[in-house]
Design an enzyme around this catalytic site. Structure first.
Site, PDB file in Angstrom:
ATOM      1  N   ASP A  50       0.905  -1.155   0.000  1.00  0.00           N
ATOM      2  CA  ASP A  50       0.000   0.000   0.000  1.00  0.00           C
ATOM      3  C   ASP A  50       0.945   1.207   0.000  1.00  0.00           C
ATOM      4  O   ASP A  50       1.613   1.468   1.008  1.00  0.00           O
ATOM      5  CB  ASP A  50      -0.888  -0.027   1.248  1.00  0.00           C
ATOM      6  CG  ASP A  50      -1.794   1.197   1.301  1.00  0.00           C
ATOM      7  OD1 ASP A  50      -1.607   2.124   0.475  1.00  0.00           O
ATOM      8  OD2 ASP A  50      -2.686   1.233   2.172  1.00  0.00           O
ATOM      9  N   TYR A 140      -7.748  15.158 -10.239  1.00  0.00           N
ATOM     10  CA  TYR A 140      -6.704  14.322 -10.842  1.00  0.00           C
ATOM     11  C   TYR A 140      -5.687  15.203 -11.577  1.00  0.00           C
ATOM     12  O   TYR A 140      -4.472  15.070 -11.394  1.00  0.00           O
ATOM     13  CB  TYR A 140      -7.375  13.343 -11.807  1.00  0.00           C
ATOM     14  CG  TYR A 140      -6.452  12.522 -12.682  1.00  0.00           C
ATOM     15  CD1 TYR A 140      -5.606  11.571 -12.140  1.00  0.00           C
ATOM     16  CD2 TYR A 140      -6.486  12.660 -14.073  1.00  0.00           C
ATOM     17  CE1 TYR A 140      -4.788  10.799 -12.955  1.00  0.00           C
ATOM     18  CE2 TYR A 140      -5.677  11.892 -14.897  1.00  0.00           C
ATOM     19  CZ  TYR A 140      -4.835  10.966 -14.332  1.00  0.00           C
ATOM     20  OH  TYR A 140      -4.026  10.197 -15.146  1.00  0.00           O
ATOM     21  N   LYS A 144      -1.757  15.875 -10.746  1.00  0.00           N
ATOM     22  CA  LYS A 144      -0.682  15.564 -11.700  1.00  0.00           C
ATOM     23  C   LYS A 144       0.239  16.778 -11.907  1.00  0.00           C
ATOM     24  O   LYS A 144       1.458  16.623 -12.027  1.00  0.00           O
ATOM     25  CB  LYS A 144      -1.258  15.073 -13.030  1.00  0.00           C
ATOM     26  CG  LYS A 144      -1.832  13.657 -12.957  1.00  0.00           C
ATOM     27  CD  LYS A 144      -0.757  12.628 -12.667  1.00  0.00           C
ATOM     28  CE  LYS A 144      -1.295  11.235 -12.461  1.00  0.00           C
ATOM     29  NZ  LYS A 144      -0.287  10.284 -11.964  1.00  0.00           N
TER      30      LYS A 144
END
Ligand code: AKB
Length: 316
Positions: A50, A140, A144
């Site tokens: 993880d 998202y 990024k």
């Protein structure tokens, strides 16, 4: 010394094909595939990691004397909007954990996948340049942009050799994407091969940059193998494959399946796609590390369909 490579997020659409390609290239004993669970995808070394847990990443890195890390784990654009804070937490924390582990454990080279999602309203829609203004509107995309800048920060401050490309929508037959805005361009082929009608969540003229999986994997390995002095962009490189709309891909599919039926029911993903580039200018990648795509729309269509026919036959 030969590379020992850790792939984080190996079960995903890009991670799974990348892992197998790296296994073929470097040998199974040099590749450590990892993800949240072992679903039996790989013949070779697999470790459950993880990536929210930095100690676990370090443990595996030290155990196998890892020299390179490819960090593919992320929540994509459409899924991210369901729970923005969770997406932010996962995308940023896992990346910082990888960067910190790499710094502390003297990792030689690190790969970071960015995306065309970094662009927003202020970037030119056509032939979007590498250095366009970045004002993404998805969590998202924001993560990024942030991730790219962290990559550059670790390079400047600590000399860490982090390399990154901005993937267009990736089209592959081996596994399904999960939670992206470009996913329709994979689903459509499955429906065609199964002789089922397809409802597209984008409208028919939404042109987006896409890339075939073989080109995407080749770009990933090529940038990682480029001599260090050629890597001039330390945030992330644009790469282009081919741009098309749902209507254009449906037209190609109908060449092979004349009865293929498509209708259009745009949902929230239309708003995401409307802010993204239609086409990408990848001249920096072409110049610095000789990037060149091989697959056009027809080659993608033919390959997707023949590979999926094979796959479905095997599982029927
Ligand atoms: C998505 O649609 O979110 C991804 C991407 C373009 O990064 N496929």
């Amino acid at each position: 010394m030969s590379a020992v490579i850790l792939v984080i997020g190996a079960n995903g659409q890009v991670g799974s094909v990348l892992t197998k390609t790296l296994q073929d290239k470097y040998g199974k004993e040099r590749i450590i595939a990892s993800d949240l669970e072992d679903i039996g995808k790989f013949d070779g070394i697999f470790e459950v990691i993880d990536a929210m847990n930095i100690d676990r990443i370090k443990e595996v890195v030290l155990q196998y004397k890892v020299t390179q890390i490819y960090h593919l784990a992320a929540i994509l654009s459409a899924n991210g909007e369901g729970d923005p804070l969770r997406a932010w937490d996962i995308n940023i924390k896992t990346w910082l954990n990888v960067l910190e582990t790499s710094r502390i454990c003297n990792i030689e080279r690190v790969f970071y996948p960015s995306s065309i999602a970094v662009f927003g309203n202020s970037a030119p829609r056509n032939s979007t340049p590498n250095n366009a203004y970045l004002d993404p509107e998805t969590v998202y995309g924001i993560s990024k942009v942030d991730g790219e800048n962290w990559a550059q920060y670790y390079h400047i401050k600590y000399g860490l050799d982090v390399r990154s490309i901005r993937y267009p929508g990736v089209i592959g037959y081996q596994s399904l994407p999960n939670g992206g805005t470009t996913d329709y361009a994979v689903d459509i082929f499955h429906k065609a091969v199964l002789n089922e009608p397809f409802t597209c969540f984008l409208n028919k003229e939404t042109t987006l940059p896409m890339i075939f999986i073989d080109d995407a994997i080749r770009a990933t390995i090529e940038i990682m193998e480029t001599p260090i002095e050629n890597i001039k962009v330390r945030t992330s490189y644009n790469i282009a494959g081919i741009s098309f709309s749902p209507e254009e891909i449906a037209f190609e599919i109908k060449g092979l399946y004349p009865d293929f039926k498509i209708d259009y029911k745009p949902d929230f993903r239309q708003d995401i796609a409307d802010k993204w580039p239609k086409s990408i200018n990848d001249s920096e990648a072409r110049m610095d590390w000789d990037w060149e795509p091989e697959y056009d729309l027809w080659a993608i269509t033919e390959t997707m369909i023949s590979k999926l026919i094979e796959q479905y036959k095997m599982t029927v």
